[in-house]
Design a protein around this motif. Structure first.
Motif, mmCIF file in Angstrom:
data_model
loop_
_atom_site.group_PDB
_atom_site.id
_atom_site.type_symbol
_atom_site.label_atom_id
_atom_site.label_comp_id
_atom_site.label_asym_id
_atom_site.label_seq_id
_atom_site.Cartn_x
_atom_site.Cartn_y
_atom_site.Cartn_z
ATOM 1 N N ILE A 134 10.945 -3.599 3.904
ATOM 2 C CA ILE A 134 10.518 -2.476 3.070
ATOM 3 C C ILE A 134 11.432 -1.287 3.333
ATOM 4 C CG2 ILE A 134 8.606 -0.946 2.476
ATOM 5 C CD1 ILE A 134 6.696 -3.077 3.499
ATOM 6 N N PHE A 135 12.067 -0.791 2.276
ATOM 7 C CA PHE A 135 12.993 0.334 2.374
ATOM 8 C C PHE A 135 12.446 1.527 1.608
ATOM 9 C CE2 PHE A 135 15.478 -3.555 2.444
ATOM 10 C CZ PHE A 135 16.388 -3.353 3.458
ATOM 11 N N LYS A 136 12.863 2.697 2.035
ATOM 12 C CA LYS A 136 12.558 3.921 1.301
ATOM 13 C C LYS A 136 13.874 4.629 1.033
ATOM 14 C CE LYS A 136 10.176 7.503 -0.277
ATOM 15 N NZ LYS A 136 9.411 7.482 -1.525
ATOM 16 N N THR A 137 14.146 4.953 -0.234
ATOM 17 C CA THR A 137 15.360 5.683 -0.582
ATOM 18 C C THR A 137 14.977 7.069 -1.032
ATOM 19 O OG1 THR A 137 15.362 5.002 -2.900
ATOM 20 C CG2 THR A 137 16.464 3.545 -1.328
ATOM 21 N N SER A 138 15.826 8.030 -0.705
ATOM 22 C CA SER A 138 15.583 9.409 -1.147
ATOM 23 C C SER A 138 16.887 10.171 -1.096
ATOM 24 C CB SER A 138 14.553 10.097 -0.248
ATOM 25 O OG SER A 138 15.023 10.172 1.073
ATOM 26 N N GLY B 19 11.065 5.313 -5.118
ATOM 27 C CA GLY B 19 12.024 5.195 -4.026
ATOM 28 C C GLY B 19 11.853 3.988 -3.133
ATOM 29 N N TRP B 20 10.774 3.236 -3.281
ATOM 30 C CA TRP B 20 10.541 2.097 -2.413
ATOM 31 C C TRP B 20 11.206 0.832 -2.951
ATOM 32 C CZ3 TRP B 20 8.514 2.658 2.309
ATOM 33 C CH2 TRP B 20 7.749 3.799 2.576
ATOM 34 N N ALA C 98 0.809 -1.220 0.000
ATOM 35 C CA ALA C 98 0.000 0.000 0.000
ATOM 36 C C ALA C 98 0.846 1.274 0.000
ATOM 37 C CB ALA C 98 -0.943 -0.008 1.205
ATOM 38 N N LYS C 99 1.866 1.315 0.850
ATOM 39 C CA LYS C 99 2.650 2.544 0.978
ATOM 40 C C LYS C 99 3.574 2.778 -0.217
ATOM 41 C CE LYS C 99 4.545 1.475 4.850
ATOM 42 N NZ LYS C 99 5.359 1.547 6.075
ATOM 43 N N CYS C 100 3.775 1.743 -1.036
ATOM 44 C CA CYS C 100 4.713 1.848 -2.152
ATOM 45 C C CYS C 100 4.071 2.391 -3.427
ATOM 46 C CB CYS C 100 5.318 0.482 -2.464
ATOM 47 S SG CYS C 100 6.103 -0.323 -1.057
ATOM 48 N N ILE C 101 2.759 2.401 -3.471
ATOM 49 C CA ILE C 101 2.048 2.767 -4.696
ATOM 50 C C ILE C 101 1.358 4.103 -4.496
ATOM 51 C CG2 ILE C 101 0.327 2.035 -6.374
ATOM 52 C CD1 ILE C 101 0.766 -0.838 -5.418
ATOM 53 N N ASP C 102 1.763 5.098 -5.303
ATOM 54 C CA ASP C 102 1.173 6.432 -5.200
ATOM 55 C C ASP C 102 1.106 7.066 -6.582
ATOM 56 O OD1 ASP C 102 3.772 7.280 -5.803
ATOM 57 O OD2 ASP C 102 4.262 7.679 -3.712
ATOM 58 N N ASP C 103 0.713 8.315 -6.642
ATOM 59 C CA ASP C 103 0.560 9.006 -7.920
ATOM 60 C C ASP C 103 1.883 9.357 -8.575
ATOM 61 O OD1 ASP C 103 -2.150 8.826 -7.630
ATOM 62 O OD2 ASP C 103 -2.438 10.883 -6.910
#
Length: 238
Positions: free
Chosen positions: A230-234, A193-194, A103-108
């Motif tokens: 689950i990782f987030k890169t930025s 970024g995910w 859910a958190k990986c999919i956005d606009d």
């Protein structure tokens, strides 16, 4: 180390070996991501060891060495990598459908997704991949491209992949399929970024039977035991 710990440490080796290779060739961004993935796996092994286990310090030292290099690369690349979540799925548990896990990986902002899963081969594994694509189509308004790398045995599904590709093209989404006899990664990268690593890839559901509850709704289906990182890169400054 216990057998389970040894197995988890072995699972970390391909990522860490690739991280060192990428590091040596100057590919710092990809090296950093591989270091973090390998470190996360080693941390899973560390958590299984008692505080008085003689192997714990040895494994901790190994993790610290890789972590030190990862921290250096963070400074060089100006990329921040955080392990935001580790989701442990217990055997026979429910409520882990793709819509909840991703859910958190999919956005606009999402435009492309890269899936590496050696086992999109059997019929039910193909259906899993189709369900994942359906989720992307439904939730990612700007999605333009999906890439899948799977094992060589997946070539027997060329007709199925062609059918899926045609249906995606009707929605202006391209599908690229590659086959590899040396793939070991089971990860999904989203270009917003995910990064998601799943021990069992997309195939972590048990077969409920044709007409049982859970045959259609994946959140009602029992699961095999697995771990999802689950990782987030930025980039820094954003």
């Amino acid at each position: 180390m216990s057998r389970n710990v040894d197995e988890i440490v072995e699972q970390a080796k391909p990522d860490l070996i690739e991280a060192v290779q990428l590091d040596q060739t100057g590919n710092k961004n990809d090296a950093l991501q591989k270091y973090m993935q390998g470190i996360s796996t080693l941390m899973s092994a560390l958590n299984l060891l008692d505080n008085n286990d003689s192997q714990r310090d040895k494994l901790r030292q190994q993790i610290n060495r890789y972590m030190s290099r990862a921290e250096e690369l963070k400074n060089d690349t100006k990329i921040k990598v955080n392990s935001l979540e580790q989701r442990k799925i217990a055997a026979n548990s429910t409520g882990h459908g793709y819509d909840r896990v991703f859910a958190k990986c999919i956005d606009d902002e999402l435009e492309s997704v890269i899936v590496k899963d050696a086992y999109i081969i059997a019929h039910h594994q193909m259906l899993n991949f189709v369900r994942f694509c359906e989720l992307l189509v439904t939730k990612a308004k700007r999605l333009k491209r999906i890439e899948l790398t799977t094992g060589k045995d997946g070539e027997k599904n060329k007709e199925g992949f062609a059918e899926l590709s045609k249906s995606l093209e009707a929605r202006e989404i391209s599908l690229k399929i590659e086959y590899s006899d040396s793939i070991h990664d089971r990860e999904i990268r989203f270009n917003n970024g995910w990064i998601v690593k799943i021990g069992r890839g997309l195939d972590y559901f048990k077969n409920p039977g044709k007409y049982s509850v859970g045959s259609c709704d994946m959140n009602l289906r029992q699961c095999h035991e697995t771990t999802i990182d689950i990782f987030k890169t930025s980039r820094s400054g954003k």
